[in-house]
Write a protein that holds these residues in place. Structure first.
Motif, PDB file in Angstrom:
ATOM      1  N   PHE A  63     -11.974 -19.504  19.818  1.00 40.49           N
ATOM      2  CA  PHE A  63     -13.347 -19.940  19.546  1.00 40.49           C
ATOM      3  C   PHE A  63     -14.328 -19.425  20.610  1.00 40.49           C
ATOM      4  CE2 PHE A  63     -16.496 -22.602  17.576  1.00 40.49           C
ATOM      5  CZ  PHE A  63     -16.035 -22.720  16.285  1.00 40.49           C
ATOM      6  N   PRO A  64     -13.965 -19.441  21.906  1.00 40.06           N
ATOM      7  CA  PRO A  64     -14.892 -18.851  22.892  1.00 40.06           C
ATOM      8  C   PRO A  64     -15.202 -17.377  22.612  1.00 40.06           C
ATOM      9  CG  PRO A  64     -13.328 -20.276  23.999  1.00 40.06           C
ATOM     10  CD  PRO A  64     -12.878 -20.182  22.564  1.00 40.06           C
ATOM     11  N   LEU A 124     -17.926 -17.561  20.053  1.00 32.93           N
ATOM     12  CA  LEU A 124     -19.209 -17.983  20.642  1.00 32.93           C
ATOM     13  C   LEU A 124     -19.796 -16.873  21.511  1.00 32.93           C
ATOM     14  CD1 LEU A 124     -18.278 -21.674  21.571  1.00 32.93           C
ATOM     15  CD2 LEU A 124     -19.644 -20.898  19.637  1.00 32.93           C
ATOM     16  N   SER A 127      -9.552 -31.349   7.683  1.00 34.26           N
ATOM     17  CA  SER A 127     -10.476 -31.346   6.539  1.00 34.26           C
ATOM     18  C   SER A 127      -9.796 -31.123   5.201  1.00 34.26           C
ATOM     19  CB  SER A 127     -11.552 -30.276   6.750  1.00 34.26           C
ATOM     20  OG  SER A 127     -10.956 -29.006   6.865  1.00 34.26           O
ATOM     21  N   ARG A 129     -19.596 -36.082  14.072  1.00 27.87           N
ATOM     22  CA  ARG A 129     -18.611 -37.172  14.088  1.00 27.87           C
ATOM     23  C   ARG A 129     -18.454 -37.806  15.473  1.00 27.87           C
ATOM     24  NH1 ARG A 129     -13.014 -33.891  12.693  1.00 27.87           N
ATOM     25  NH2 ARG A 129     -14.375 -32.505  11.523  1.00 27.87           N
ATOM     26  N   LEU A 150     -13.881 -31.788  24.524  1.00 29.94           N
ATOM     27  CA  LEU A 150     -13.197 -30.502  24.710  1.00 29.94           C
ATOM     28  C   LEU A 150     -13.942 -29.326  24.109  1.00 29.94           C
ATOM     29  CD1 LEU A 150      -9.781 -32.057  24.113  1.00 29.94           C
ATOM     30  CD2 LEU A 150     -10.056 -30.274  25.823  1.00 29.94           C
ATOM     31  N   ASP A 199     -18.453 -28.039  15.858  1.00 29.64           N
ATOM     32  CA  ASP A 199     -19.505 -28.455  14.917  1.00 29.64           C
ATOM     33  C   ASP A 199     -20.818 -28.751  15.641  1.00 29.64           C
ATOM     34  OD1 ASP A 199     -20.428 -29.056  12.316  1.00 29.64           O
ATOM     35  OD2 ASP A 199     -20.278 -31.191  12.762  1.00 29.64           O
ATOM     36  N   VAL A 259     -13.855 -32.027  29.736  1.00 29.62           N
ATOM     37  CA  VAL A 259     -12.670 -31.236  30.098  1.00 29.62           C
ATOM     38  C   VAL A 259     -13.045 -29.763  30.009  1.00 29.62           C
ATOM     39  CG1 VAL A 259     -10.258 -30.720  29.589  1.00 29.62           C
ATOM     40  CG2 VAL A 259     -11.192 -32.984  29.009  1.00 29.62           C
ATOM     41  N   ALA A 260     -13.101 -29.085  31.147  1.00 31.18           N
ATOM     42  CA  ALA A 260     -13.430 -27.647  31.150  1.00 31.18           C
ATOM     43  C   ALA A 260     -12.379 -26.929  32.003  1.00 31.18           C
ATOM     44  CB  ALA A 260     -14.826 -27.418  31.695  1.00 31.18           C
ATOM     45  N   GLY A 319     -11.495 -23.775  32.088  1.00 34.63           N
ATOM     46  CA  GLY A 319     -11.937 -22.504  32.663  1.00 34.63           C
ATOM     47  C   GLY A 319     -12.745 -22.686  33.942  1.00 34.63           C
ATOM     48  N   LEU A 347     -12.334 -17.926  12.014  1.00 34.67           N
ATOM     49  CA  LEU A 347     -12.679 -19.082  12.854  1.00 34.67           C
ATOM     50  C   LEU A 347     -14.031 -19.644  12.437  1.00 34.67           C
ATOM     51  CD1 LEU A 347     -11.741 -17.962  16.494  1.00 34.67           C
ATOM     52  CD2 LEU A 347     -10.422 -19.398  14.958  1.00 34.67           C
ATOM     53  N   GLU A 348     -14.983 -18.749  12.247  1.00 39.24           N
ATOM     54  CA  GLU A 348     -16.350 -19.173  11.938  1.00 39.24           C
ATOM     55  C   GLU A 348     -16.415 -19.927  10.613  1.00 39.24           C
ATOM     56  OE1 GLU A 348     -19.170 -15.912  11.905  1.00 39.24           O
ATOM     57  OE2 GLU A 348     -20.642 -17.313  12.728  1.00 39.24           O
ATOM     58  N   ARG A 408     -14.032 -21.577   9.191  1.00 35.99           N
ATOM     59  CA  ARG A 408     -13.147 -22.744   9.207  1.00 35.99           C
ATOM     60  C   ARG A 408     -11.885 -22.510   8.382  1.00 35.99           C
ATOM     61  NH1 ARG A 408     -16.410 -28.408   8.594  1.00 35.99           N
ATOM     62  NH2 ARG A 408     -14.676 -29.853   8.842  1.00 35.99           N
TER      63      ARG A 408
HETATM   64  N1  LIG Z   1     -12.679 -27.430  27.100  1.00 36.17           N
HETATM   65  C1  LIG Z   1     -11.929 -26.371  27.239  1.00 36.17           C
HETATM   66  O1  LIG Z   1     -11.464 -26.074  28.344  1.00 36.17           O
HETATM   67  C2  LIG Z   1     -11.642 -25.561  26.006  1.00 36.17           C
HETATM   68  C3  LIG Z   1     -10.587 -24.647  25.966  1.00 36.17           C
HETATM   69  C4  LIG Z   1     -10.327 -23.963  24.764  1.00 36.17           C
HETATM   70  C5  LIG Z   1     -11.142 -24.163  23.641  1.00 36.17           C
HETATM   71  N2  LIG Z   1     -12.187 -25.037  23.739  1.00 36.17           N
HETATM   72  C6  LIG Z   1     -13.066 -25.321  22.565  1.00 36.17           C
HETATM   73  O2  LIG Z   1     -12.337 -26.061  21.601  1.00 36.17           O
HETATM   74  C7  LIG Z   1     -12.920 -25.869  20.312  1.00 36.17           C
HETATM   75  C8  LIG Z   1     -11.826 -25.540  19.309  1.00 36.17           C
HETATM   76  O3  LIG Z   1     -11.271 -24.254  19.609  1.00 36.17           O
HETATM   77  P1  LIG Z   1     -10.049 -23.680  18.744  1.00 36.17           P
HETATM   78  O4  LIG Z   1      -9.663 -22.381  19.359  1.00 36.17           O
HETATM   79  O5  LIG Z   1      -9.027 -24.741  18.529  1.00 36.17           O
HETATM   80  O6  LIG Z   1     -10.788 -23.367  17.353  1.00 36.17           O
HETATM   81  P2  LIG Z   1     -10.157 -23.398  15.863  1.00 36.17           P
HETATM   82  O7  LIG Z   1      -8.746 -22.969  15.885  1.00 36.17           O
HETATM   83  O8  LIG Z   1     -11.130 -22.682  14.996  1.00 36.17           O
HETATM   84  O9  LIG Z   1     -10.182 -24.956  15.484  1.00 36.17           O
HETATM   85  C9  LIG Z   1     -11.395 -25.658  15.418  1.00 36.17           C
HETATM   86  C10 LIG Z   1     -11.286 -26.734  14.334  1.00 36.17           C
HETATM   87  O10 LIG Z   1     -12.533 -27.437  14.312  1.00 36.17           O
HETATM   88  C11 LIG Z   1     -12.753 -27.951  13.009  1.00 36.17           C
HETATM   89  N3  LIG Z   1     -14.171 -27.825  12.663  1.00 36.17           N
HETATM   90  C12 LIG Z   1     -14.981 -28.856  12.358  1.00 36.17           C
HETATM   91  N4  LIG Z   1     -16.211 -28.436  12.129  1.00 36.17           N
HETATM   92  C13 LIG Z   1     -16.193 -27.096  12.267  1.00 36.17           C
HETATM   93  C14 LIG Z   1     -17.190 -26.094  12.136  1.00 36.17           C
HETATM   94  N5  LIG Z   1     -18.457 -26.397  11.815  1.00 36.17           N
HETATM   95  N6  LIG Z   1     -16.828 -24.804  12.346  1.00 36.17           N
HETATM   96  C15 LIG Z   1     -15.579 -24.479  12.686  1.00 36.17           C
HETATM   97  N7  LIG Z   1     -14.568 -25.406  12.840  1.00 36.17           N
HETATM   98  C16 LIG Z   1     -14.896 -26.699  12.620  1.00 36.17           C
HETATM   99  C17 LIG Z   1     -11.829 -27.190  12.067  1.00 36.17           C
HETATM  100  O11 LIG Z   1     -10.890 -28.145  11.581  1.00 36.17           O
HETATM  101  P3  LIG Z   1     -11.109 -28.930  10.209  1.00 36.17           P
HETATM  102  O12 LIG Z   1     -11.520 -27.917   9.170  1.00 36.17           O
HETATM  103  O13 LIG Z   1      -9.756 -29.512   9.956  1.00 36.17           O
HETATM  104  O14 LIG Z   1     -12.157 -29.966  10.487  1.00 36.17           O
HETATM  105  C18 LIG Z   1     -11.080 -26.191  12.940  1.00 36.17           C
HETATM  106  O15 LIG Z   1      -9.691 -26.147  12.632  1.00 36.17           O
HETATM  107  C19 LIG Z   1     -13.970 -24.773  20.485  1.00 36.17           C
HETATM  108  O16 LIG Z   1     -15.256 -25.380  20.580  1.00 36.17           O
HETATM  109  C20 LIG Z   1     -13.596 -24.115  21.806  1.00 36.17           C
HETATM  110  O17 LIG Z   1     -14.690 -23.517  22.456  1.00 36.17           O
HETATM  111  C21 LIG Z   1     -12.442 -25.726  24.877  1.00 36.17           C
END
Ligand SMILES: NC(=O)c1ccc[n+]([C@@H]2O[C@H](COP(=O)([O-])OP(=O)(O)OC[C@H]3O[C@@H](n4cnc5c(N)ncnc54)[C@H](OP(=O)(O)O)[C@@H]3O)[C@@H](O)[C@H]2O)c1
Length: 326
Positions: free
Chosen positions: A27-28, A31, A157, A202, A219, A223, A243-244, A246, A292-293, A295
């Motif tokens: 996801f990063p 973004l 979802s 949510r 995290l 959304d 929680v960050a 990085g 990813l974008e 979903r």
């Molecule tokens: N804090 C940290 O250190 C850290 C580290 C890594 C990643 N992250 C962040 O964690 C988040 C998830 O990353 P990921 O790699 O797991 O992404 P991912 O594989 O795309 O999973 C994100 C999930 O979010 C849900 N979702 C709900 N609303 C959404 C929307 N509008 N657009 C896209 N997805 C949506 C989807 O599940 P449903 O369809 O089931 O709702 C999707 O499976 C990102 O924001 C990323 O930047 C943070």
């Protein structure tokens, strides 16, 4: 065609050079490609926060030798055939883990480890709720939660994502449409820890889902970024904790190796089984970001730079696209 500057020789000397077999799609990356991430690399840049591959060369004292299988975190630049990595962010990859799985491990599993151990204080027997439970970080959180002895519930979802989340490690799943009522039915006293990768609309209900002295871990914002009135935290005796991973590892460079060792023990004990998503050839990296974008992604999407055998890359169809779900 735009030329992106290659590594400077003086940087390469201090780094572990890794021939990339697979690179994570995160996801990063998405973004950053929109200029919406907290870090904005100067343009043009090569995306790719993490990789898995084989060490080509390593500085003396790094603990690595040419030929070692490794996973590595590099923040940016991983979608290429060879990368230079800081030794402390290079991790030994057990033979039992493929390059494809290993490429998705550093950021998600080490973030999940930080979130649930140090930031969330998740204890054996507590209840953990995970939003985005079928995603890359979500599946890592489910498995880390089980490794720590929690009862783990995933919010997703679709029924397809629910099945995947349960196969990945969730004891139970609820669908997002009526998730708060369904969680309350499962856990009338509220959940102890809620790992939120989604934010957005949510978030307030996530605060409502917490039990006494519950911890909501912020995290990610798949959304969008959310806000909450502080009186809600006071009235329920609950915490919202950021929680960050990085950022934290910049201050504590030895921490990721310590984390990798614990995650490796979880893997050896059978708690950690990375959930491979679609694998794309490098030329289709934009399609991977679109998954990813839009979903569509489940598990961890990767790019294949070299086959496991070291041979040329054979293109693989993405099942999401074959099924015409977009
Ligand atoms: N804090 C940290 O250190 C850290 C580290 C890594 C990643 N992250 C962040 O964690 C988040 C998830 O990353 P990921 O790699 O797991 O992404 P991912 O594989 O795309 O999973 C994100 C999930 O979010 C849900 N979702 C709900 N609303 C959404 C929307 N509008 N657009 C896209 N997805 C949506 C989807 O599940 P449903 O369809 O089931 O709702 C999707 O499976 C990102 O924001 C990323 O930047 C943070």
């Amino acid at each position: 065609m735009v030329e992106v500057p290659r590594l400077r020789p003086e940087d390469a000397e201090a780094a572990v050079l890794v021939d990339v077999y697979a690179a994570g799609v995160s996801f990063p990356d998405l973004l950053m490609s929109h200029g919406r991430y907290q870090r904005k690399p100067p343009l043009p840049f090569v995306p790719g926060v993490e990789v898995a591959g084989v060490v080509a060369s390593a500085p003396a004292g790094s603990g690595f030798r040419p030929g070692d299988r490794v996973a590595a975190f590099i923040r940016v630049g991983g979608w290429t055939d060879r990368v230079a990595v800081r030794p402390e962010l290079t991790f030994p990859l057990p033979d039992a883990i493929s390059f494809r799985s290993g490429a998705g491990m550093p950021m998600n599993y080490l973030t999940a480890h930080l979130a649930l151990t140090r930031r969330g204080g998740l204890r054996q027997g507590e209840t953990l709720l995970v939003h985005g439970a079928a995603g890359g970080l979500g599946t890592a959180l489910l498995q880390a939660g089980r490794a720590l002895g929690a009862r783990v519930i995933g919010v997703v979802s679709t029924e397809e994502k629910a099945a995947l989340a349960r196969a990945a490690g969730a004891h139970e799943t609820v669908l997002v449409d009526d998730w708060l009522a369904d969680v309350r039915a499962l856990v009338p006293g509220g959940v102890d820890v809620l790992a939120d990768t989604v934010g957005g609309g949510r978030f307030l209900d996530s605060v409502r889902a917490l039990g006494k002295e519950g911890r909501l871990l912020v995290l990610g914002f798949a959304d969008g970024i959310a806000t909450v009135a502080a009186n809600r935290l006071l009235l329920k005796n609950v915490d919202v904790r950021g929680v960050a991973w990085g950022s934290l590892i910049e201050d504590e460079p030895a921490y990721p190796r310590h984390q990798w060792s614990e995650v490796s023990h979880w893997h050896a004990a059978g708690h950690i089984r990375p959930v491979d998503g679609a694998a794309y050839p490098l030329e289709q990296a934009a399609d991977a970001l679109r998954d990813l974008e839009d979903r569509r992604a489940t598990g961890k999407i990767t790019l294949t730079l070299r086959e496991e055998s070291g041979g040329p890359v054979v293109a693989e169809q993405n099942p999401n696209r074959e099924a015409g779900t977009h």
